[in-house]
Scaffold this motif. Structure first.
Motif, PDB file in Angstrom:
ATOM      1  N   LEU A 220      33.975  48.142  39.708  1.00 29.43           N
ATOM      2  CA  LEU A 220      34.743  46.946  40.035  1.00 29.43           C
ATOM      3  C   LEU A 220      34.502  45.831  39.035  1.00 29.43           C
ATOM      4  CD1 LEU A 220      34.371  46.843  43.923  1.00 29.43           C
ATOM      5  CD2 LEU A 220      36.432  47.316  42.616  1.00 29.43           C
ATOM      6  N   PHE A 221      33.246  45.647  38.637  1.00 27.41           N
ATOM      7  CA  PHE A 221      32.957  44.642  37.616  1.00 27.41           C
ATOM      8  C   PHE A 221      33.747  44.917  36.343  1.00 27.41           C
ATOM      9  CE2 PHE A 221      28.875  43.251  39.736  1.00 27.41           C
ATOM     10  CZ  PHE A 221      29.209  41.908  39.775  1.00 27.41           C
ATOM     11  N   GLN A 222      33.732  46.167  35.898  1.00 27.90           N
ATOM     12  CA  GLN A 222      34.412  46.515  34.660  1.00 27.90           C
ATOM     13  C   GLN A 222      35.928  46.395  34.808  1.00 27.90           C
ATOM     14  OE1 GLN A 222      32.952  47.024  31.793  1.00 27.90           O
ATOM     15  NE2 GLN A 222      34.922  47.251  30.770  1.00 27.90           N
ATOM     16  N   PHE A 223      36.461  46.795  35.959  1.00 24.77           N
ATOM     17  CA  PHE A 223      37.898  46.699  36.191  1.00 24.77           C
ATOM     18  C   PHE A 223      38.348  45.237  36.180  1.00 24.77           C
ATOM     19  CE2 PHE A 223      41.651  46.367  38.890  1.00 24.77           C
ATOM     20  CZ  PHE A 223      42.464  47.362  38.366  1.00 24.77           C
ATOM     21  N   PHE A 224      37.582  44.378  36.861  1.00 25.25           N
ATOM     22  CA  PHE A 224      37.934  42.956  36.885  1.00 25.25           C
ATOM     23  C   PHE A 224      37.858  42.353  35.488  1.00 25.25           C
ATOM     24  CE2 PHE A 224      36.228  42.680  41.498  1.00 25.25           C
ATOM     25  CZ  PHE A 224      37.374  43.307  41.943  1.00 25.25           C
ATOM     26  N   TYR A 225      36.818  42.743  34.737  1.00 24.07           N
ATOM     27  CA  TYR A 225      36.683  42.206  33.378  1.00 24.07           C
ATOM     28  C   TYR A 225      37.876  42.608  32.511  1.00 24.07           C
ATOM     29  CZ  TYR A 225      35.270  42.159  28.481  1.00 24.07           C
ATOM     30  OH  TYR A 225      35.256  41.973  27.122  1.00 24.07           O
ATOM     31  N   ALA A 226      38.240  43.893  32.533  1.00 22.63           N
ATOM     32  CA  ALA A 226      39.342  44.358  31.690  1.00 22.63           C
ATOM     33  C   ALA A 226      40.674  43.771  32.152  1.00 22.63           C
ATOM     34  CB  ALA A 226      39.400  45.887  31.700  1.00 22.63           C
ATOM     35  N   MET A 272      47.471  38.320  39.861  1.00 17.65           N
ATOM     36  CA  MET A 272      46.248  38.261  40.669  1.00 17.65           C
ATOM     37  C   MET A 272      46.241  39.268  41.817  1.00 17.65           C
ATOM     38  SD  MET A 272      45.962  34.117  40.951  1.00 17.65           S
ATOM     39  CE  MET A 272      44.770  34.263  42.281  1.00 17.65           C
ATOM     40  N   ALA A 273      47.397  39.657  42.315  1.00 19.31           N
ATOM     41  CA  ALA A 273      47.475  40.477  43.531  1.00 19.31           C
ATOM     42  C   ALA A 273      46.700  41.786  43.444  1.00 19.31           C
ATOM     43  CB  ALA A 273      48.942  40.741  43.879  1.00 19.31           C
ATOM     44  N   VAL A 278      42.233  45.170  45.375  1.00 20.25           N
ATOM     45  CA  VAL A 278      41.134  46.092  45.064  1.00 20.25           C
ATOM     46  C   VAL A 278      39.828  45.581  45.658  1.00 20.25           C
ATOM     47  CG1 VAL A 278      39.708  46.997  43.185  1.00 20.25           C
ATOM     48  CG2 VAL A 278      42.190  47.086  43.012  1.00 20.25           C
ATOM     49  N   PHE A 279      39.556  44.308  45.481  1.00 18.11           N
ATOM     50  CA  PHE A 279      38.321  43.762  46.034  1.00 18.11           C
ATOM     51  C   PHE A 279      38.338  43.771  47.556  1.00 18.11           C
ATOM     52  CE2 PHE A 279      35.692  40.240  47.567  1.00 18.11           C
ATOM     53  CZ  PHE A 279      34.478  40.585  47.003  1.00 18.11           C
ATOM     54  N   PHE A 280      39.492  43.528  48.171  1.00 17.48           N
ATOM     55  CA  PHE A 280      39.580  43.494  49.632  1.00 17.48           C
ATOM     56  C   PHE A 280      39.220  44.856  50.230  1.00 17.48           C
ATOM     57  CE2 PHE A 280      42.016  44.090  53.549  1.00 17.48           C
ATOM     58  CZ  PHE A 280      41.561  43.028  54.301  1.00 17.48           C
ATOM     59  N   PHE A 281      39.710  45.927  49.624  1.00 18.89           N
ATOM     60  CA  PHE A 281      39.451  47.252  50.173  1.00 18.89           C
ATOM     61  C   PHE A 281      38.099  47.820  49.744  1.00 18.89           C
ATOM     62  CE2 PHE A 281      44.138  47.150  50.426  1.00 18.89           C
ATOM     63  CZ  PHE A 281      44.296  47.509  51.759  1.00 18.89           C
ATOM     64  N   PHE A 286      31.098  47.121  47.136  1.00 21.95           N
ATOM     65  CA  PHE A 286      30.745  46.182  46.070  1.00 21.95           C
ATOM     66  C   PHE A 286      29.532  45.343  46.457  1.00 21.95           C
ATOM     67  CE2 PHE A 286      31.226  41.944  44.158  1.00 21.95           C
ATOM     68  CZ  PHE A 286      31.198  42.282  42.827  1.00 21.95           C
ATOM     69  N   VAL A 287      29.559  44.761  47.646  1.00 21.74           N
ATOM     70  CA  VAL A 287      28.460  43.909  48.093  1.00 21.74           C
ATOM     71  C   VAL A 287      27.189  44.728  48.271  1.00 21.74           C
ATOM     72  CG1 VAL A 287      27.649  42.448  49.975  1.00 21.74           C
ATOM     73  CG2 VAL A 287      29.998  42.242  49.163  1.00 21.74           C
ATOM     74  N   GLU A 288      27.324  45.927  48.823  1.00 19.85           N
ATOM     75  CA  GLU A 288      26.143  46.777  49.012  1.00 19.85           C
ATOM     76  C   GLU A 288      25.531  47.169  47.679  1.00 19.85           C
ATOM     77  OE1 GLU A 288      24.932  51.061  51.121  1.00 19.85           O
ATOM     78  OE2 GLU A 288      26.981  50.291  51.217  1.00 19.85           O
ATOM     79  N   GLY A 289      26.362  47.519  46.716  1.00 23.45           N
ATOM     80  CA  GLY A 289      25.850  47.914  45.406  1.00 23.45           C
ATOM     81  C   GLY A 289      25.162  46.785  44.691  1.00 23.45           C
TER      82      GLY A 289
END
Length: 297
Positions: A220-226, A272-273, A278-281, A286-289
């Motif tokens: 998720l970090f990498q996806f958001f960055y790209a 933005m959608a 992606v973050f919502f689902f 993400f938070v656990e990791g």
């Protein structure tokens, strides 16, 4: 009977003034905490509400004092999608973010596993090099990297100079995965080796299923960055509109529609959608990791 009646009547538990005051303080504390939580939530949510409402207004009403659209102009989104090049920017962004995320995760896992579970001379130095790479600003190496990709390999005007390096790992992803893998007990790895598993099979069959939250966080970090990257496409793809991404193309769209704020807001919502969905689902993983990466180091 008389003896029973002569006994003093004791107040029921919880009716003492001290107990009532404690309950009152607890109630006031609960109200204060939740009020701050609601205020903080509104602070972050209201800009998105304003963005969404403005995207559904007419051109004459956008950025006026009216906060609610007089007529809901859903056609604004169709106008944005019909803009020449917008769908191409969308496709380029999906390729850049999707392929880059896969390459980063696949290349970073073995390195993180080695730094977390292997015992070898120089492991501490290797970890320090990874951390030092995290502190190195990309602007420091942008000139030699551009000369290499543009002059030596003639790949300017494409996104490949941004995608190919992800196949060689990412310092932040390696460090984050390494921190998570250290939380996996070594007994599982030792038991797999006793059963005859090699290092690769142990990694695939034992470690990876237990490391799903950490892998999800890195992905998720990498996806958001790209997805949000503006600097990279500006350096390598600015000369070719066919290789633009949404983040860079949005700047061009804003320049062409600088007076049509409703269309600009609609384009921003479309950019933005996907990230919000992606973050919502995936927010639980993400938070656990992210949380478990700091348990042990």
């Amino acid at each position: 009977m008389t003896h029973v009646l002569d006994q003093p009547v004791r107040p029921k538990a919880g009716t003492a003034p001290g107990d009532r005051a404690a309950r009152r303080r607890a109630l006031l504390g609960w109200i204060a905490v939740h009020s701050l939580g609601v205020a903080a939530a509104l602070f972050f949510v209201l800009p998105f509400v304003f963005l969404l409402l403005t995207s559904l207004m007419s051109d004459s009403q956008a950025l006026s004092r009216d906060l609610v659209p007089h007529t809901w102009e859903w056609g604004n989104y169709r106008k944005v999608l019909d803009t020449p090049g917008f769908l191409t920017w969308w496709k380029n962004t999906l390729v850049y973010a999707g392929l880059g995320t896969v390459l980063t995760v696949v290349s970073s896992i073995p390195v993180a596993y080695a730094l977390a579970k292997f015992r070898f001379r120089g492991r501490g130095l290797a970890l320090m090099l990874v951390i030092s790479m995290m502190m190195l600003p990309p602007q420091v190496v942008v000139i030699p990297m551009y000369l290499f990709w543009a002059k030596q390999l003639d790949l300017s005007g494409t996104l490949w100079p941004l995608i190919v390096p992800m196949a060689f790992g990412d310092a932040f992803s390696i460090f984050l995965l390494r921190q998570f893998l250290t939380t996996i007990p070594n007994e599982y790895v030792d038991a797999a080796k006793v059963d005859g598993c090699g290092e690769l099979r142990t990694l695939i069959r034992v470690v990876l299923p237990m490391a799903k939250p950490g892998i999800a966080a890195v992905a998720l970090f990498q996806f958001f960055y790209a997805w949000n990257d503006y600097f990279g496409p500006q350096i390598y793809a600015s000369e070719n509109p066919g290789a633009w991404t949404l983040s860079y193309g949005l700047e061009s769209f804003k320049g062409a529609h600088h007076t049509d704020w409703n269309l600009t807001m609609a384009a921003t919502v479309l950019v933005m959608a996907p990230v919000i969905l992606v973050f919502f689902f995936a927010q639980k993983a993400f938070v656990e990791g992210v949380t478990l990466t700091g348990v042990k180091g």
